[in-house]
Motif scaffolding. Structure first.
Motif, PDB file in Angstrom:
ATOM      1  N   ALA A  23       0.823  -1.214   0.000  1.00 55.83           N
ATOM      2  CA  ALA A  23       0.000   0.000   0.000  1.00 55.83           C
ATOM      3  C   ALA A  23       0.858   1.266   0.000  1.00 55.83           C
ATOM      4  O   ALA A  23       0.321   2.382   0.084  1.00 55.83           O
ATOM      5  N   GLY A  24       2.180   1.100  -0.067  1.00 53.04           N
ATOM      6  CA  GLY A  24       3.071   2.249  -0.160  1.00 53.04           C
ATOM      7  C   GLY A  24       3.460   2.849   1.178  1.00 53.04           C
ATOM      8  O   GLY A  24       4.010   3.964   1.221  1.00 53.04           O
ATOM      9  N   LYS A  25       3.229   2.151   2.282  1.00 50.41           N
ATOM     10  CA  LYS A  25       3.573   2.673   3.598  1.00 50.41           C
ATOM     11  C   LYS A  25       5.046   2.393   3.915  1.00 50.41           C
ATOM     12  O   LYS A  25       5.597   1.365   3.512  1.00 50.41           O
ATOM     13  N   THR A  26       5.672   3.311   4.651  1.00 49.55           N
ATOM     14  CA  THR A  26       7.037   3.111   5.122  1.00 49.55           C
ATOM     15  C   THR A  26       6.987   2.308   6.416  1.00 49.55           C
ATOM     16  O   THR A  26       6.290   2.692   7.366  1.00 49.55           O
ATOM     17  N   LEU A  27       7.692   1.197   6.462  1.00 46.76           N
ATOM     18  CA  LEU A  27       7.678   0.351   7.657  1.00 46.76           C
ATOM     19  C   LEU A  27       8.517   0.985   8.759  1.00 46.76           C
ATOM     20  O   LEU A  27       9.606   1.501   8.509  1.00 46.76           O
ATOM     21  N   ARG A  28       7.965   0.944   9.979  1.00 46.30           N
ATOM     22  CA  ARG A  28       8.562   1.653  11.105  1.00 46.30           C
ATOM     23  C   ARG A  28       8.911   0.686  12.237  1.00 46.30           C
ATOM     24  O   ARG A  28       8.647  -0.501  12.162  1.00 46.30           O
ATOM     25  N   VAL A  29       9.503   1.227  13.257  1.00 43.02           N
ATOM     26  CA  VAL A  29       9.890   0.461  14.436  1.00 43.02           C
ATOM     27  C   VAL A  29       8.937   0.819  15.572  1.00 43.02           C
ATOM     28  O   VAL A  29       8.517   1.967  15.699  1.00 43.02           O
ATOM     29  N   TYR A  30       8.588  -0.155  16.392  1.00 41.30           N
ATOM     30  CA  TYR A  30       7.572   0.096  17.423  1.00 41.30           C
ATOM     31  C   TYR A  30       7.692  -0.935  18.543  1.00 41.30           C
ATOM     32  O   TYR A  30       8.286  -1.989  18.388  1.00 41.30           O
ATOM     33  N   HIS A  31       7.094  -0.580  19.661  1.00 44.16           N
ATOM     34  CA  HIS A  31       6.913  -1.513  20.768  1.00 44.16           C
ATOM     35  C   HIS A  31       5.487  -2.049  20.692  1.00 44.16           C
ATOM     36  O   HIS A  31       4.524  -1.281  20.626  1.00 44.16           O
ATOM     37  N   LEU A  32       5.351  -3.360  20.694  1.00 47.96           N
ATOM     38  CA  LEU A  32       4.036  -3.999  20.639  1.00 47.96           C
ATOM     39  C   LEU A  32       3.826  -4.763  21.940  1.00 47.96           C
ATOM     40  O   LEU A  32       4.641  -5.607  22.307  1.00 47.96           O
TER      41      LEU A  32
END
Length: 356
Positions: free
Chosen positions: A92-101
């Motif tokens: 979908a063209g989104k930039t993948l990011r870093v996160y706490h889940l």
């Protein structure tokens, strides 16, 4: 911070047959949830479960790949949900990011009792929902079901995926499984985005409205069951007793279609009659497959409920876990619950969860 939750489930009827393409079952979503929160990070990400603190995962990005510090982990469904949802986000063209889940579940008791409420499906759905919100992806419930179903199937390898439907759609669900061989064949040939938009052969998800007088009672027998182990045993019987197995499938299909019609007609007596019929069908399956679907304590639970006018059976694979009772809510049940307690059966005071 993004927060998403998904409910647990219980099977009402149609167990075992529902793993076959197009065979119906009825499943209900319950008001106990898995909650997933996501908070953006920078240098490293983490996956933490309140229930499994000692197995927390930490990870970094290398391009679009998630790279983990520790390999041996119990988070396979979460990781599969992340992988599939991020694949969809990337398309979908989104930039993948870093996160706490972070994950928290109230599907099991505070002291760790496993009630068999479908935690793997709920955590898969909640993870997909949270990531879709995080990446600002707008999915219909149908697309959410398909994405979570693929993620779950990639880990489990079998099953009906009906528990995914219950976690996504909520309420009372009449469900028929899609053709898993078709999915395996088509996945390499189309994008994930295209796959979520196309119709899936034999898949059917219908929301049911129960009669106003219907009351659902749930009892837990104190002994958790291994669904995958029991399903494996039935698969063996399917090979060795093919004629018996085909008769079982036909009987289950006719029973479930009649039960769904009972919901459509608002007919509690018909729903109860078909629940009892489904119990008998499962007892036949247990007999020729030599699988103990009804334990003695589940039989006792059912007998006590039937004595006051309830229709009772096992829920899910059986062999332990929960039994269910469908009863007219006008019938007094406190004495029944006292009898359950005297027989070491714990009443789970849960309600059906409806998705907003």
């Amino acid at each position: 911070m993004i927060t998403a939750k998904a409910p647990g489930k219980l099977y009402i009827a149609g167990e075992y047959a529902v793993v076959e393409t197009g065979f119906p079952a009825i499943i209900v979503a319950l008001n106990q949830f898995v909650t997933v929160t996501i908070e953006e990070s920078h240098e490293y990400g983490s996956i933490v479960s309140k229930q499994y603190q000692e197995n927390s995962l930490y990870w970094q990005r290398q391009g679009d790949e998630m790279v983990f510090d520790n390999r041996d982990n119990p988070f396979h469904y979460i990781l599969s949900a992340i992988r599939l949802t991020e694949q969809y986000a990337h398309q979908a063209g989104k930039t993948l990011r870093v996160y706490h889940l972070r994950v928290n579940s109230d599907l099991d008791s505070a002291d760790g009792k496993k009630y068999g409420l479908g935690s793997s499906a709920a955590v898969t759905v909640a993870t997909v929902k949270a990531l879709c919100a995080f990446y600002e992806l707008s999915l219909s419930n149908d697309q959410l079901y398909k994405l979570a179903a693929i993620a779950h199937l990639d880990v489990q390898g079998n099953g009906s995926l009906g528990d995914i439907a219950a976690s996504v759609f909520g309420g009372w669900v009449a469900y028929r499984s899609f053709d898993k061989q078709w999915l395996a064949d088509i996945r390499p040939t189309v994008s994930l985005t295209e796959l979520l938009e196309m119709p899936w052969p034999s898949l059917s998800i219908e929301l049911l409205t129960p009669p106003a007088e219907l009351s659902l009672l749930i009892g837990w027998t104190g002994s958790p069951a291994s669904t995958s182990h029991l399903v494996d045993k039935i698969a063996l019987a399917k090979t060795e007793r093919q004629a018996d197995y085909q008769n079982f499938l036909a009987a289950s299909k006719a029973c479930l279609e009649a039960m769904v019609e009972g919901f459509r007609r608002n007919d509690l007596a018909q729903i109860q009659a078909e629940l009892r019929h489904n119990r008998a069908i499962l007892q036949d399956l247990a007999h020729f497959s030599h699988v103990a679907i009804e334990t003695p304590i589940l039989q006792k639970m059912g007998a006590l409920a039937e004595a006051i006018g309830g229709a009772a059976k096992t829920s899910g694979a059986g062999g332990g876990d929960c039994g269910i009772v469908i009863i007219d809510r006008a019938i007094e049940t406190e004495a029944l619950f006292e009898q359950w307690r005297a027989n070491q059966i714990e009443r789970l005071n849960l309600a059906v969860h409806l998705v907003d």
